[in-house]
Design an enzyme around this catalytic site. Structure first.
Site, mmCIF file in Angstrom:
data_model
loop_
_atom_site.group_PDB
_atom_site.id
_atom_site.type_symbol
_atom_site.label_atom_id
_atom_site.label_comp_id
_atom_site.label_asym_id
_atom_site.label_seq_id
_atom_site.Cartn_x
_atom_site.Cartn_y
_atom_site.Cartn_z
ATOM 1 N N CYS A 273 0.793 -1.239 0.000
ATOM 2 C CA CYS A 273 0.000 0.000 0.000
ATOM 3 C C CYS A 273 0.827 1.292 0.000
ATOM 4 O O CYS A 273 0.605 2.151 -0.857
ATOM 5 C CB CYS A 273 -0.977 0.014 1.155
ATOM 6 N N ARG A 302 6.300 -11.577 5.601
ATOM 7 C CA ARG A 302 5.693 -11.382 6.918
ATOM 8 C C ARG A 302 6.220 -12.422 7.903
ATOM 9 O O ARG A 302 6.441 -13.567 7.541
ATOM 10 C CB ARG A 302 4.163 -11.513 6.827
ATOM 11 N N GLN A 320 1.267 -11.045 -3.766
ATOM 12 C CA GLN A 320 -0.163 -10.744 -3.821
ATOM 13 C C GLN A 320 -0.503 -10.162 -5.188
ATOM 14 O O GLN A 320 0.293 -9.413 -5.752
ATOM 15 C CB GLN A 320 -0.521 -9.673 -2.778
ATOM 16 N N ASP A 322 -2.099 -7.555 -5.948
ATOM 17 C CA ASP A 322 -2.553 -6.480 -5.068
ATOM 18 C C ASP A 322 -2.934 -5.237 -5.870
ATOM 19 O O ASP A 322 -2.192 -4.816 -6.747
ATOM 20 C CB ASP A 322 -1.391 -6.136 -4.122
ATOM 21 N N HIS A 324 -4.824 -1.179 -5.503
ATOM 22 C CA HIS A 324 -5.399 -0.118 -4.682
ATOM 23 C C HIS A 324 -6.194 0.800 -5.574
ATOM 24 O O HIS A 324 -5.701 1.246 -6.598
ATOM 25 C CB HIS A 324 -4.294 0.627 -3.932
ATOM 26 N N LYS A 404 -13.793 -5.265 5.800
ATOM 27 C CA LYS A 404 -13.450 -5.963 4.559
ATOM 28 C C LYS A 404 -14.456 -7.045 4.187
ATOM 29 O O LYS A 404 -15.184 -7.549 5.039
ATOM 30 C CB LYS A 404 -12.052 -6.571 4.679
ATOM 31 N N HIS A 450 -8.317 -1.393 -0.797
ATOM 32 C CA HIS A 450 -7.299 -2.415 -1.041
ATOM 33 C C HIS A 450 -8.047 -3.631 -1.557
ATOM 34 O O HIS A 450 -9.070 -4.010 -0.979
ATOM 35 C CB HIS A 450 -6.601 -2.873 0.240
HETATM 36 ZN ZN LIG Z 1 -3.113 -2.435 0.541
#
Ligand SMILES: [Zn+2]
Ligand SMILES: [Zn+2]
Length: 576
Positions: A273, A302, A320, A322, A324, A404, A450
Site C-alpha cells: 500500500c 511477513r 499478492q 494487489d 489499490h 473488509k 485495497h
Molecule cells: Zn493495501
C-alpha cells in the site's frame, strides 16, 4: 445435530481419549483438548512418540470406556484446592492453566468414576452418546503455541453422530490426502521447500511450477488492464519512517522484518500500500480522473511462527495480486460492486463455481474515526445486498485500517479456501496526506480500497493444485501435449509436430527413448499431461495423430489440423 451440539460431542470425545491415554500410560501429563473444525484433539506430554499401534490401543480403550456409559459430572473446586489436587497428580499444565483463571472457583468434570479434568464444559450427558469416532494422526505442538515452551504430542481425532457420517468423512480425508499440494508439488516437479538449506516458509518454483505461475500472472495482469487498472512496481524494502507514517510500525510491527541500511532503519514490505500511495502522490489528481487504480504483483514478507507455516498456504514470503483503488466517496459503491464482479469472473475461469462471502467488521485495535468506519462498513454491506449475494458477518475481524469483504472458495471436495479480499480504508489516505482536487478547486481526501483477487498467489496455487488434484486444465497445464513416436523411424515426424505445435504457442514435450509404449504412456499420465499423442507408421504416412485425453482415454485419430483446432478451442474456453 447443530454445530454447537456437534462441538460438544467432539469435545466430550477428547475427554474420553485423555482418560484412555491416562489409563494406558499413567505417567503421561495432559494439557488441553478442545473441539476443532471436523474433530478434536488433546495435547499430551509423553517422552516417546505415539506410534500408529498406540492410536489403535487408545481407540480400543476408548470403546471400553464408552461401553460403560459413564456420566460427565461437574463440580466446583476452590482455586487453591484445584492447584493442590492437580499438583499432587503431577499435572503441571493444568496447574499453570488454573493459575491464569481469574475466578475464585474453577470447574471440574469427572467422567464416571474415571478421568478428572479441569474444564468449563459443556459435555454430553453420558459418554455412551459417543457413537462414531476415529483417531487420525499425531503431530508436535508447543505448549501454548510458544516455541520456547515444551513440545507436546497432539493426537487428532474426529467424531460424528453416526457411523455413516464418520465413514463419509474418512473417505473425504483420504481423498484430501491424495490431493495434498505438499505431496503433489514435489511429485509433479512444480515446487519444493528447501527448509534446511534456505529457510522455512519460502517457496522454490521448479520449471513446471514457474510455468503455471507465469500463466496465472499473465492472465491476471491482462484481466486487470481490461478493467482500467494500471500496472505499477514498487521496491521490496522501504524506510522505517514511512512505515511509521503509514501506521504499520505501530499496528503491524511484530509481523515485519526490520534491518539497517546506512545506519537507518528499513523494513521489508509486508504490504504494498504505501508504495502505491507514493506513486499516486507524485502528481496532482483532479476529481475527473478518479478513480485511479494501481495493480502490482507485489512480493511481501511477513513474520509467521515456524509452527503455523503450512506448505504454500501459510508462508513467510509471498506475492499478492494487489491493487489499490483511489476514489471519491460517491464512487465507493460502484468500485466495490465492480470488484465483486471481477472476483466472480476470475473464479469462474479457474473452475470454481461455489464460494462463501464474509463481511468482517471493526476490530478492537483500529485506526481512523468511528464515522468513517461506519460509512465504509455500510458501503461494503450495501454493495453485497444490491448484488443479492448471501454473506456472513464476522464481528471484529476487520483489518486495523478498515472493514473488509472476504471470499472463500469451495473446492472440488467442498473445502473452503481464503482468496479474494476487498478492504475499505479511510485511514491511510489521511495518514499519508493524499488529495485530489474537487470541482470547486478544493483539495479533498480520496478513499482507498485495497483489493486482491487471488489473494496470495502462493496460496492460490496450492488451492488450484488440490482442487484439480494436480491435473491442471489445458490452459494452465505446464505441459499440454506429450508426444510418443512408436519407433525410431517416426522420430523426425514427431519432431516436426513438436515444432509446429510449439510455434503455435503450445507446450509440448516428447519421449523418443527406446522404452515400451506402455511405459511411456504411463509416464505421460503420471505427469498428468492433458494430451498424450502417439505417432506410428500409419499416423506418419497419413499425417495424423492418435490422441489420448487425460481422464477420457483414447479419443481416436485426428488430422494434425483438427488436433490443433481442438487444442486452441479448449485453451481459449479455459475448459476445466
Ligand atoms: Zn493495501
Ligand atoms: Zn471438557
Amino acid at each position: 445435530m447443530d454445530e454447537q451440539q456437534l462441538n460438544t460431542l467432539r469435545h466430550s470425545c477428547s475427554h474420553v481419549m485423555a482418560q484412555a491415554v491416562k489409563e494406558l500410560w499413567p505417567e503421561i501429563k495432559v494439557a488441553i483438548g478442545p473441539s476443532i473444525e471436523n474433530g478434536f484433539y488433546y495435547d499430551f506430554d509423553k517422552k516417546e512418540p505415539f506410534m500408529p499401534e498406540d492410536l489403535k490401543a487408545i481407540e480400543k480403550r476408548m470403546r471400553q470406556i464408552i461401553e460403560k456409559k459413564p456420566e460427565f459430572k461437574q463440580s466446583q473446586m476452590s482455586k487453591a484446592d484445584a492447584i493442590k489436587f492437580f499438583q499432587d497428580k503431577g499435572e503441571i499444565y493444568k496447574v499453570e492453566l488454573i493459575q491464569d483463571i481469574p475466578d475464585e472457583k474453577v470447574s471440574i468434570y469427572q467422567t464416571g468414576e474415571g478421568f478428572i479434568d479441569l474444564c468449563k464444559g459443556p459435555h454430553v450427558k453420558n459418554a455412551g452418546e459417543i457413537k462414531a469416532f476415529a483417531l487420525l494422526s499425531v503431530a508436535g505442538a508447543y505448549w501454548r503455541g510458544d516455541e520456547k515452551k515444551a513440545m507436546l504430542q497432539r493426537i487428532y481425532g474426529t467424531c460424528f453422530p453416526s457411523q455413516n457420517e464418520l465413514k463419509e468423512h474418512l473417505k473425504l480425508l483420504e481423498e484430501a490426502q491424495k490431493r495434498d499440494h505438499r505431496k503433489l508439488g514435489p511429485q509433479l516437479d512444480l515446487f519444493n521447500f528447501y527448509q534446511d538449506e534456505a529457510g522455512a516458509g519460502l517457496i522454490f518454483y521448479h520449471p513446471n511450477g514457474a510455468m503455471v505461475r507465469k500463466l496465472i500472472e499473465d492472465y491476471i495482469k491482462k484481466e486487470n488492464l481490461k478493467r482500467g487498472y494500471e500496472l505499477v512496481m514498487t521496491p521490496h524494502m522501504l524506510k522505517g519512517k514511512l512505515w511509521e507514517t503509514s501506521g504499520h510500525a505501530g499496528y503491524y510491527r511484530e509481523n515485519m522484518y526490520y534491518f539497517k541500511v546506512d545506519n537507518e532503519e528499513y523494513a521489508v514490505k509486508p504490504m504494498n500500500c504505501p508504495g502505491h500511495i507514493l506513486i499516486y502522490k507524485s502528481r496532482l489528481h483532479s476529481y475527473r480522473e478518479m478513480p485511479v487504480r494501481y495493480f502490482e504483483l507485489g512480493t511481501v514478507y511477513r513474520q509467521e511462527k515456524a509452527g503455523v507455516l503450512h506448505g504454500l498456504l501459510r508462508v513467510r514470503g509471498f506475492t499478492q495480486d494487489d491493487a489499490h483503488i483511489f476514489c471519491r466517496e460517491d464512487q465507493i459503491r460502484d468500485e466495490v460492486k465492480n470488484t465483486i464482479d471481477f472476483v466472480f469472473d476470475i473464479m469462474k475461469d479457474f473452475g470454481f463455481d461455489k464460494s462463501e462471502i464474509e463481511l468482517s467488521t471493526q476490530p478492537a485495535k483500529f485506526i481512523g474515526s468511528q464515522k468513517n468506519w461506519d460509512t465504509a462498513t455500510k458501503a461494503l454491506e450495501d454493495s453485497l445486498k444490491e448484488k443479492n449475494i448471501a454473506y456472513k458477518i464476522n464481528p471484529g475481524d476487520g483489518a486495523f485500517y478498515g472493514p473488509k469483504i472476504d471470499v472463500k472458495l469451495k473446492d472440488a471436495l467442498g473445502r473452503l479456501w481464503q482468496c479474494a479480499t476487498i478492504q475499505c480504508d479511510f485511514a491511510l489516505p489521511e495518514r499519508l496526506q493524499m488529495v485530489y482536487v474537487d470541482d470547486q478547486g478544493k483539495e479533498q481526501r480520496p478513499i482507498m480500497i485495497h483489493r486482491a483477487i487471488l489473494g496470495s498467489v502462493e496460496r492460490f496455487f496450492g488451492t488450484l493444485v488440490e482442487h484439480y488434484a494436480g491435473a491442471f486444465p489445458l490452459w494452465l497445464a505446464p505441459t499440454q501435449v506429450f508426444l510418443i513416436p512408436i519407433r525410431e523411424q517416426q522420430i523426425p515426424y514427431a519432431q516436426q509436430i513438436k515444432e509446429d505445435l510449439q510455434a503455435k504457442g503450445f507446450r509440448v514435450i516428447m519421449n523418443s527413448r527406446n522404452e515400451t509404449l506402455d511405459k511411456r504412456i504411463r509416464e505421460g499420465s503420471l505427469k498428468k499431461i492433458p494430451y498424450i499423442v502417439i505417432l506410428g507408421e500409419k499416423e506418419m504416412t497419413q499425417h495424423t495423430v492418435a490422441v489420448r485425453k487425460r481422464g477420457a482415454g483414447d479419443v481416436g485419430v485426428l488430422s494434425v489440423e483438427d488436433f490443433v483446432k481442438k487444442l486452441t478451442e479448449e485453451q481459449q474456453q479455459k475448459i476445466a
